[in-house]
Scaffold this active site. Structure first.
Site, short mmCIF file in Angstrom:
data_model
loop_
_atom_site.label_atom_id
_atom_site.label_comp_id
_atom_site.label_asym_id
_atom_site.label_seq_id
_atom_site.Cartn_x
_atom_site.Cartn_y
_atom_site.Cartn_z
N HIS A 52 0.79 -1.03 -0.01
CA HIS A 52 -0.15 0.03 0.08
C HIS A 52 0.80 1.26 -0.03
CE1 HIS A 52 -2.77 2.94 2.21
NE2 HIS A 52 -3.49 2.42 1.28
N HIS A 94 -1.37 10.99 -2.87
CA HIS A 94 -2.75 10.56 -2.29
C HIS A 94 -3.71 11.56 -1.86
CE1 HIS A 94 -5.37 9.35 0.87
NE2 HIS A 94 -5.37 7.97 0.47
#
Ligand code: G3P
Ligand code: CA
Length: 347
Positions: A52, A94
């Site tokens: 991740h 992100h």
């Protein structure tokens, strides 16, 4: 006589209730391996370790050291988030704004709450996307992280391959509604890099997993998987590149929007996507329902041994985790190298 009657009564209750409980439980849960056949059919590994934001425990998230570290210790896929600069460059980032993981406040005072897409690529290149990590995690800090840049999407693609390991790439389109046409742009970038070419053969690693078929990384049509929370964007991806793997991400906002988990399954079926629910949705009865519709279950973001044990027992297939090293170890797969060794060059 009374005692015998009592024993008989208790026995009757046990004889009736035990099978009822057993049947109800078996209807609710699936076996830990219920996704195995589905995975094999789709050319996916049954349990896979997905890094991740790269090896984000060891290096600043979504930077090249984070991607390369996960690749070199043997993760199966590198997950990223893709957005676009004001002048059209695809980047790995992100958040909506830059303040958590860069020094935007110092370089562009007053613009710290501005959206990422309001910055040009040249502006982003003035930012340090690594020092925040050293400050936030002094015990894992490395001088070489200071001054790291936000990588372009193409740099991320390249970081997945080396002579040590070839990872698949799991690409999240982050807030695609802000970036009209980003679906095609991402597909074009992948195509230009050869990743969508059926004949494309990067260095192949053949792995023999005990009791399993050999898995050839880098050859599977699933070496690229595109994922997003945005169902409309997923539909665009299907129309542009139906053969490329898709994953429908689900969180509590999705459930608010579409009302039920079952509705989300319907959408995934309609769009021929796999399913990527948030950890708290990985209940065994949901895993069972997902497998019943022939879908692979990606869960995110779980990082501890307890959750690895629990969720694999519930039957999840792919684990998107900040601790892909720990998950590999949990699976009994030795790391190709230690994060310490790999990251030495940043000391
Ligand atoms: O891969 C799924 C997961 O990354 C979604 O959440 O916020 O980490 O992008 P987020
Ligand atoms: Ca993500």
């Amino acid at each position: 006589v009374k005692i015998i009657k009592r024993i008989l009564a208790v026995l009757t209750v046990v004889i009736i209730t035990v099978p009822v409980i057993a049947i109800s439980v078996s209807l609710l849960i699936s076996s830990p391996n219920s996704g195995k056949e589905i995975a094999e059919k789709k050319g996916l590994k049954h349990r896979m370790a997905i890094a991740h934001r790269g090896a984000s425990y060891y290096a600043p998230e979504l930077t090249i050291p984070a991607f390369e570290t996960a690749r070199d210790y043997g993760a199966d896929y590198l997950e990223t988030d893709v957005q676009r600069t004001k002048d059209g460059v695809l980047i790995n980032y992100h958040d909506d704004d830059l303040k958590r993981t860069t020094n935007v406040e110092e370089i562009f005072p007053g613009r710290e709450n501005d959206p990422v897409g309001s910055f040009t690529y040249a502006e982003l290149m003035k930012l340090d996307a690594g020092s925040w990590f050293n400050e936030a995690h002094p015990e894992r800090a490395r001088p070489g992280f200071a001054g790291l840049k936000i990588p372009r999407f193409e740099e991320y693609i390249d970081s997945a391959l080396s002579d040590k390991n070839n990872c698949g790439i799991l690409i999240e389109l982050k807030k695609p509604e802000y970036y009209p046409g980003i679906e095609k742009q991402i597909l074009d970038a992948l195509r230009n890099k050869g990743w969508l070419d059926k004949k494309y053969k990067p260095v192949v690693k053949v792995e023999k997993i005990t009791g399993d078929l050999p898995v050839q990384w880098g050859l599977s049509k699933q070496r690229v998987i595109l994922q997003t929370f945005d169902y409309e964007s997923l539909k665009i991806l299907k129309s542009l590149a139906p053969e490329i793997g898709r994953n429908l991400l689900i969180d509590d906002k999705s459930i608010k929007q579409y009302k039920t988990f079952e509705k989300m399954i319907e959408l995934a079926v309609e769009n021929e996507s796999e399913m990527g629910p948030w950890g708290y949705m990985a209940w065994p009865w949901f895993v069972r329902k997902v497998h019943k519709t022939d879908k692979y279950f990606f869960v995110w973001t779980i990082d501890t041994g307890l959750y690895f044990r629990l969720f694999t027992f519930f039957g999840v297939d792919g684990v998107i985790t900040n601790r892909s090293d720990k998950f590999l170890e949990f699976l009994g797969r030795e790391l190709s190298d230690t994060p310490e060794n790999i990251l030495k060059k940043y000391n």
